[in-house]
Design an enzyme around this catalytic site. Structure first.
Site, mmCIF file in Angstrom:
data_model
loop_
_atom_site.group_PDB
_atom_site.id
_atom_site.type_symbol
_atom_site.label_atom_id
_atom_site.label_comp_id
_atom_site.label_asym_id
_atom_site.label_seq_id
_atom_site.Cartn_x
_atom_site.Cartn_y
_atom_site.Cartn_z
ATOM 1 N N SER A 151 -4.165 -4.364 -66.660
ATOM 2 C CA SER A 151 -4.154 -5.584 -65.852
ATOM 3 C C SER A 151 -2.991 -6.528 -66.194
ATOM 4 O O SER A 151 -3.206 -7.717 -66.427
ATOM 5 C CB SER A 151 -5.490 -6.338 -65.991
ATOM 6 N N SER A 180 -5.148 -14.849 -66.716
ATOM 7 C CA SER A 180 -3.948 -14.152 -66.244
ATOM 8 C C SER A 180 -3.305 -14.926 -65.099
ATOM 9 O O SER A 180 -3.946 -15.779 -64.469
ATOM 10 C CB SER A 180 -4.315 -12.742 -65.764
ATOM 11 N N ASP A 219 -13.163 -8.887 -70.991
ATOM 12 C CA ASP A 219 -13.611 -8.666 -69.613
ATOM 13 C C ASP A 219 -15.127 -8.510 -69.551
ATOM 14 O O ASP A 219 -15.746 -8.000 -70.498
ATOM 15 C CB ASP A 219 -12.917 -7.393 -69.072
ATOM 16 N N ARG A 276 -21.620 -17.575 -62.936
ATOM 17 C CA ARG A 276 -20.518 -16.978 -63.713
ATOM 18 C C ARG A 276 -20.120 -17.842 -64.903
ATOM 19 O O ARG A 276 -19.775 -17.329 -65.964
ATOM 20 C CB ARG A 276 -19.296 -16.748 -62.799
ATOM 21 N N ARG A 280 -8.998 -16.888 -58.130
ATOM 22 C CA ARG A 280 -10.453 -17.125 -58.171
ATOM 23 C C ARG A 280 -10.787 -18.479 -57.533
ATOM 24 O O ARG A 280 -9.916 -19.348 -57.427
ATOM 25 C CB ARG A 280 -10.939 -17.100 -59.622
ATOM 26 N N ASN A 295 -5.393 -14.846 -62.143
ATOM 27 C CA ASN A 295 -6.711 -15.496 -62.125
ATOM 28 C C ASN A 295 -6.763 -16.756 -61.257
ATOM 29 O O ASN A 295 -7.841 -17.242 -60.926
ATOM 30 C CB ASN A 295 -7.200 -15.827 -63.545
HETATM 31 C C1 FPP Z 1 -13.074 -11.860 -67.719
HETATM 32 O O1 FPP Z 1 -14.376 -11.841 -67.220
HETATM 33 C C2 FPP Z 1 -12.789 -13.064 -68.467
HETATM 34 C C3 FPP Z 1 -11.904 -14.025 -68.097
HETATM 35 C C4 FPP Z 1 -11.142 -13.985 -66.845
HETATM 36 C C5 FPP Z 1 -11.643 -15.206 -68.907
HETATM 37 C C6 FPP Z 1 -11.842 -15.113 -70.366
HETATM 38 C C7 FPP Z 1 -12.244 -16.457 -70.825
HETATM 39 C C8 FPP Z 1 -13.104 -16.724 -71.834
HETATM 40 C C9 FPP Z 1 -13.628 -15.682 -72.711
HETATM 41 C C10 FPP Z 1 -13.584 -18.103 -72.120
HETATM 42 C C11 FPP Z 1 -12.637 -19.113 -72.652
HETATM 43 C C12 FPP Z 1 -11.470 -18.642 -73.446
HETATM 44 C C13 FPP Z 1 -11.066 -19.186 -74.620
HETATM 45 C C14 FPP Z 1 -9.817 -18.686 -75.282
HETATM 46 C C15 FPP Z 1 -11.822 -20.227 -75.320
HETATM 47 P P1 FPP Z 1 -14.581 -11.723 -65.661
HETATM 48 O O2 FPP Z 1 -14.920 -13.069 -65.137
HETATM 49 O O3 FPP Z 1 -13.404 -11.080 -65.016
HETATM 50 O O4 FPP Z 1 -15.825 -10.766 -65.620
HETATM 51 P P2 FPP Z 1 -16.219 -9.742 -64.457
HETATM 52 O O5 FPP Z 1 -15.112 -8.727 -64.374
HETATM 53 O O6 FPP Z 1 -17.503 -9.168 -64.961
HETATM 54 O O7 FPP Z 1 -16.379 -10.556 -63.205
#
Ligand code: FPP
Length: 245
Positions: A198, A67, A22, A35, A73, A70
């Site tokens: 979550s 998730s 996260d 982002r 978004r 997600n």
């Molecule tokens: C949370 O940050 C992250 C995600 C929803 C996605 C995770 C994905 C990656 C790390 C990249 C690709 C994955 C792989 C397996 C190669 P957020 O966007 O919710 O951050 P925030 O809460 O600060 O907005």
């Protein structure tokens, strides 16, 4: 002078680490970047997490990549995340295979694009016999959906006479979950300072140690991993017993 940083002990390593990655968005916002820049750096952090776990000798690593919530978004961000996953699999699959890593996906596949489903199938088939570490990627995963699907499949088996009601135990139920065959996570790490699960591995998290780290996911490094494992090693796991206290 060389500073020797403390290393996690090899004796009480978590067998299974699961990570809620996260803070990509906040990492980018702090730098006045879009982002997607945070997600891109997040994919680099995924590589560091996999390498670190291989190096430490962790047997299973589960990553919460996307998730089932997600999808709410903006479409552009969803496309960016799927693109990164595609890129990761195309670039890393051979290396993962060479490193004897078994790749497995949990989550509903019906909403994923066809090419991603093909990549998933290819990754799972190619690495099926590998034994050094299991890398589980949770994609379009949600624990409520997983538990509901398990309850439905189990009820169907009972109704069809394939399973006796008296044989429904916690262990039998576990076999209907997407994580069938995997040990429950010992350690769940969440970055970014948020302290919640979550909808991640709710059944499997029953006795996991939860470690919440303040760093944003793109800053996750080998030393952050070591810190989390050391924190795990300082905890006393009692599984409901009181250990004579
Ligand atoms: C949370 O940050 C992250 C995600 C929803 C996605 C995770 C994905 C990656 C790390 C990249 C690709 C994955 C792989 C397996 C190669 P957020 O966007 O919710 O951050 P925030 O809460 O600060 O907005």
């Amino acid at each position: 002078m060389t500073v020797v940083l403390p290393q996690p002990s090899v004796e009480r390593l978590p067998r299974h680490i699961a990570i809620i990655m996260d803070g990509n968005g906040r990492w980018a916002k702090r730098r006045h970047l879009p982002r997607i820049a945070g997600h891109r750096k997040g994919a680099d952090a995924v590589r560091r997490a996999v390498e670190g776990c291989l190096d430490l000798g962790i047997q299973y690593l589960t990553l919460y990549a996307f998730s089932s919530e997600n999808w709410k978004r903006p479409a552009e961000e969803v496309d960016d995340l799927m693109g990164l996953l595609r890129l990761y699999l195309r670039q890393e699959l051979n290396d993962l295979h060479r490193n004897n890593v078994q790749v497995r996906f949990i989550g509903e596949r019906d909403r994923l694009s066809k090419d991603i489903v093909s990549l998933i199938n290819e990754a799972e088939t190619m690495t099926a016999q590998n034994t050094r570490m299991g890398l589980v990627i949770a994609l379009n995963y949600g624990a409520h959906a997983e538990i509901t699907a398990a309850a439905k499949a189990l009820a169907r088996d009972v109704a069809a006479g394939n399973l006796a009601l008296d044989d429904v135990t916690e262990r039998t139920f576990g076999r209907y979950l997407a994580t069938d065959g995997l040990p429950d996570p010992d350690l769940i790490i969440r970055t970014s300072g948020e302290q919640r699960l979550s909808n991640f591995l709710l059944w499997q998290a029953a006795y996991a140690e939860l470690v919440f780290l303040d760093c944003f996911w793109p800053d996750f490094s080998r030393s952050t991993l070591d810190d989390a494992v050391q924190e795990f090693q300082r905890r006393e796991r009692r599984y409901g017993a009181n250990n004579g206290q």
